[in-house]
Design a protein around this motif. Structure first.
Motif, PDB file in Angstrom:
ATOM      1  N   GLY A 113       2.934 -44.206  30.155  1.00 17.28           N
ATOM      2  CA  GLY A 113       2.119 -43.889  31.110  1.00 17.28           C
ATOM      3  C   GLY A 113       1.827 -44.749  32.429  1.00 17.28           C
ATOM      4  N   LYS A 114       2.354 -46.118  32.148  1.00 12.52           N
ATOM      5  CA  LYS A 114       2.206 -46.822  33.389  1.00 12.52           C
ATOM      6  C   LYS A 114       2.900 -48.107  33.038  1.00 12.52           C
ATOM      7  CE  LYS A 114      -1.688 -49.967  31.961  1.00 12.52           C
ATOM      8  NZ  LYS A 114      -2.963 -50.681  32.012  1.00 12.52           N
ATOM      9  N   MET A 140       7.325 -37.449  40.321  1.00 11.14           N
ATOM     10  CA  MET A 140       6.789 -37.247  39.189  1.00 11.14           C
ATOM     11  C   MET A 140       5.450 -37.371  38.545  1.00 11.14           C
ATOM     12  SD  MET A 140      10.374 -38.713  37.062  1.00 11.14           S
ATOM     13  CE  MET A 140      10.294 -37.554  35.626  1.00 11.14           C
ATOM     14  N   GLY A 141       4.491 -37.392  39.392  1.00 11.33           N
ATOM     15  CA  GLY A 141       3.070 -37.261  39.584  1.00 11.33           C
ATOM     16  C   GLY A 141       2.304 -38.655  39.078  1.00 11.33           C
ATOM     17  N   GLY A 158      -1.578 -40.090  32.124  1.00 13.78           N
ATOM     18  CA  GLY A 158      -0.686 -40.649  31.158  1.00 13.78           C
ATOM     19  C   GLY A 158       0.671 -40.256  30.916  1.00 13.78           C
ATOM     20  N   LYS A 159       0.992 -39.135  31.741  1.00 19.55           N
ATOM     21  CA  LYS A 159       2.242 -38.525  31.121  1.00 19.55           C
ATOM     22  C   LYS A 159       3.031 -38.226  32.519  1.00 19.55           C
ATOM     23  CE  LYS A 159       4.802 -36.145  28.022  1.00 19.55           C
ATOM     24  NZ  LYS A 159       5.589 -37.179  27.144  1.00 19.55           N
ATOM     25  N   LEU A 160       4.294 -38.543  32.610  1.00 19.78           N
ATOM     26  CA  LEU A 160       4.841 -38.085  33.642  1.00 19.78           C
ATOM     27  C   LEU A 160       5.294 -36.731  33.771  1.00 19.78           C
ATOM     28  CD1 LEU A 160       7.754 -40.865  34.472  1.00 19.78           C
ATOM     29  CD2 LEU A 160       5.602 -40.364  35.707  1.00 19.78           C
ATOM     30  N   ARG A 161       5.640 -35.794  34.888  1.00 25.50           N
ATOM     31  CA  ARG A 161       5.790 -34.527  34.726  1.00 25.50           C
ATOM     32  C   ARG A 161       7.130 -34.410  35.443  1.00 25.50           C
ATOM     33  NH1 ARG A 161       1.357 -34.038  38.600  1.00 25.50           N
ATOM     34  NH2 ARG A 161       2.372 -33.861  40.704  1.00 25.50           N
ATOM     35  N   GLY A 162       7.946 -33.506  34.597  1.00 22.02           N
ATOM     36  CA  GLY A 162       9.292 -33.302  35.248  1.00 22.02           C
ATOM     37  C   GLY A 162       9.371 -32.903  36.919  1.00 22.02           C
ATOM     38  N   ALA A 163      10.118 -33.037  37.588  1.00 25.69           N
ATOM     39  CA  ALA A 163      10.060 -32.791  39.107  1.00 25.69           C
ATOM     40  C   ALA A 163      11.588 -32.627  39.627  1.00 25.69           C
ATOM     41  CB  ALA A 163       9.430 -34.293  39.926  1.00 25.69           C
ATOM     42  N   GLU A 164      11.476 -31.941  40.961  1.00 28.31           N
ATOM     43  CA  GLU A 164      13.103 -32.187  41.293  1.00 28.31           C
ATOM     44  C   GLU A 164      13.202 -33.271  42.313  1.00 28.31           C
ATOM     45  OE1 GLU A 164      14.768 -28.439  42.729  1.00 28.31           O
ATOM     46  OE2 GLU A 164      15.334 -29.395  44.735  1.00 28.31           O
TER      47      GLU A 164
END
Ligand code: EPU
Length: 432
Positions: A113-114, A140-141, A158-164
């Motif tokens: 998360g970092k 990815m946030g 603390g968590k990356l999110r899926g992205a285009e």
């Protein structure tokens, strides 16, 4: 090796094409470095084979150890264990000096998360910015703070999110970094305008064999469905052959070989070089995993233009070795380096050796051949130009000295021992 490093002393062939024998290609630096970085995505670890014993790999080992991953093994076979991994800031000197350290940022950020990392170094071949990495992490946030040339990147909650992510430019390390980040992100990541270099596919296929959900490998759109940590129990990554090393040996065979067989390689990864050399008059035989270059001693090579390009185009990493070939071809050859500006400065030392090379601007040069090269003392400016200097010293007349061997050692395993087998008169000597 002494602190001052080593130099090579080479007695040139004065244009004779007399090298003979077999030379095996080692594992690909730019594949294995990324697979090593991917260990951060694993709950346990995995083993690797055909790991080249080169400085960049040893430095990556040091970085992995720094974050708690154990590395055991020798002579090309290693086992990684990730059970004591922790999220240390990548501020060590190694990260600053080695460009490929940047690929660790994706898996570290996705897992912990970092991530904290310095502006990465590496060979001095142009600006080498990091803007696309930062833009992708934001997509990815993540938020980014920059202080004293160090970046602190934090994922929201603390968590990356899926992205285009659409890469504004095809980039090898960006594609790999976000391929790995997507494996542990929440939801789906779609990467568009991906680089197509075969090392990316090799990394992706290995991750899939360990549980990652990735589709589109080998194409410009890659989709990753995020999930849990990967498991490498029973998994063995065999490093793919280094296409840049194979291509460099092929060029050596063309300019100095009587009959050279290059084994343990993937000729299909070198289509662009093989076609250009053939069009110039080089006789090349290709097999499933070998290349053979033979010279009757009569042939004249024709000048040709090269334009570096993302895979499957002409690789920028072969641009400098290719310049040595062009110096032996008849007529005017034009080099257009489109990937890195500032990757032509190595030509200045070659001009001192007798190469008629004119640098037009940061990306373009003209070489007028054929040239008889004369021995000189030269300093490798980077890894690939360093190899080109070895080639020039091998075909020159007289005794040349190539300093800064440390750059060549970053990417080519014990190059002098392997060249000696072909008949090259080369010695490694300490600078002391
Ligand atoms: N770029 C950006 N922004 C970024 C990243 C890259 O504009 O955030 C630009 C670069 O300036 C360059 C272009 O994108 O103009 C492509 O560069 P890329 O990112 O593909 O290069 P890289 O990933 O840094 C890798 C290899 C290089 C090889 C290039 C091109 C590794 C560790 N390095 O670099 O290898 O030349 O791809 O194929 O994989 C070498 O082995 O000697 C070497 C330099």
């Amino acid at each position: 090796m002494s602190d001052k490093g080593d130099k090579f002393i080479i007695d040139g062939l004065a244009g004779q094409k007399i090298l003979k024998g077999e030379i095996a290609v080692g594992g690909a630096k730019n594949a294995v470095l990324k697979v090593l970085a991917s260990s951060v995505l694993f709950s346990d670890g995995f083993s690797l084979k055909k790991v080249p014993e080169i400085e960049d790999v040893f430095r990556m080992f040091d970085l992995l150890k720094y974050i708690g991953i154990s590395v055991e093994g020798e002579k090309g076979s290693y086992v990684l264990n990730t059970k004591n991994i922790s999220n240390q800031a990548l501020v060590s000197d190694i990260a600053k000096k080695m460009r490929s350290s940047i690929v660790l940022t994706g898996p570290l950020l996705a897992r912990f998360g970092k991530v904290t990392f310095p502006y990465p170094g590496g060979c001095v071949i142009g600006k080498r910015p990091v803007d696309m990495f930062l833009a992708g992490f934001k997509k990815m946030g993540a938020t980014i703070e920059e202080k004293d040339n160090t970046f602190l990147v934090k994922a929201e909650d603390g968590k990356l999110r899926g992205a285009e992510i659409f890469f504004k430019q095809q980039s090898v390390t960006n594609t790999e970094t976000f391929l790995m980040a997507g494996v542990l992100a929440k939801g789906k990541t779609v990467l568009k305008n991906c680089a197509l270099e075969p090392e990316i596919e090799s990394l992706g296929e290995f991750l899939v064999s360990c549980g990652a959900k990735i589709t589109g490998l080998g194409t410009s759109t890659i989709e990753i469905e995020g999930g849990e940590l990967l498991s490498g129990v029973g998994q063995n990554y065999t490093t793919m052959p280094d296409r840049i090393e194979a291509g460099s040996f092929l060029i050596l065979g063309a300019i100095a070989g009587e009959d050279i067989k290059i084994t343990d390689c993937e000729p299909k990864h070198l289509d662009s070089l093989i076609n250009i050399l053939r069009d110039s008059g080089v006789e090349i035989e290709t097999g499933r995993n070998f290349l053979r270059v033979k010279n009757s001693g009569q042939e004249k090579f024709l000048a040709t233009d090269i334009k570096t390009h993302e895979y499957p185009g002409f690789p920028t990493d072969l641009q400098a070795p290719m310049a040595i070939f062009l110096s032996q071809a008849e007529g005017e050859s034009f080099i257009f380096e489109t990937i890195f500006e500032g990757r032509l400065n190595y030509l200045e030392a070659l001009a001192r050796m007798g190469m008629r090379a004119k640098i037009i601007d940061t990306n373009r040069a003209i070489i007028h051949g054929p040239n008889k090269l004369e021995s000189k003392e030269i300093e490798s400016p980077d890894l690939r130009a360093g190899l080109a200097y070895l080639l020039s010293a091998i075909i020159a007349s007289g005794r040349s000295v190539v300093h800064n061997v440390k750059y060549i050692d970053r990417g080519y395993e014990k190059i002098e021992n392997r060249l000696k087998v072909l008949g090259v008169k080369i010695e490694r000597v300490s600078e002391d």
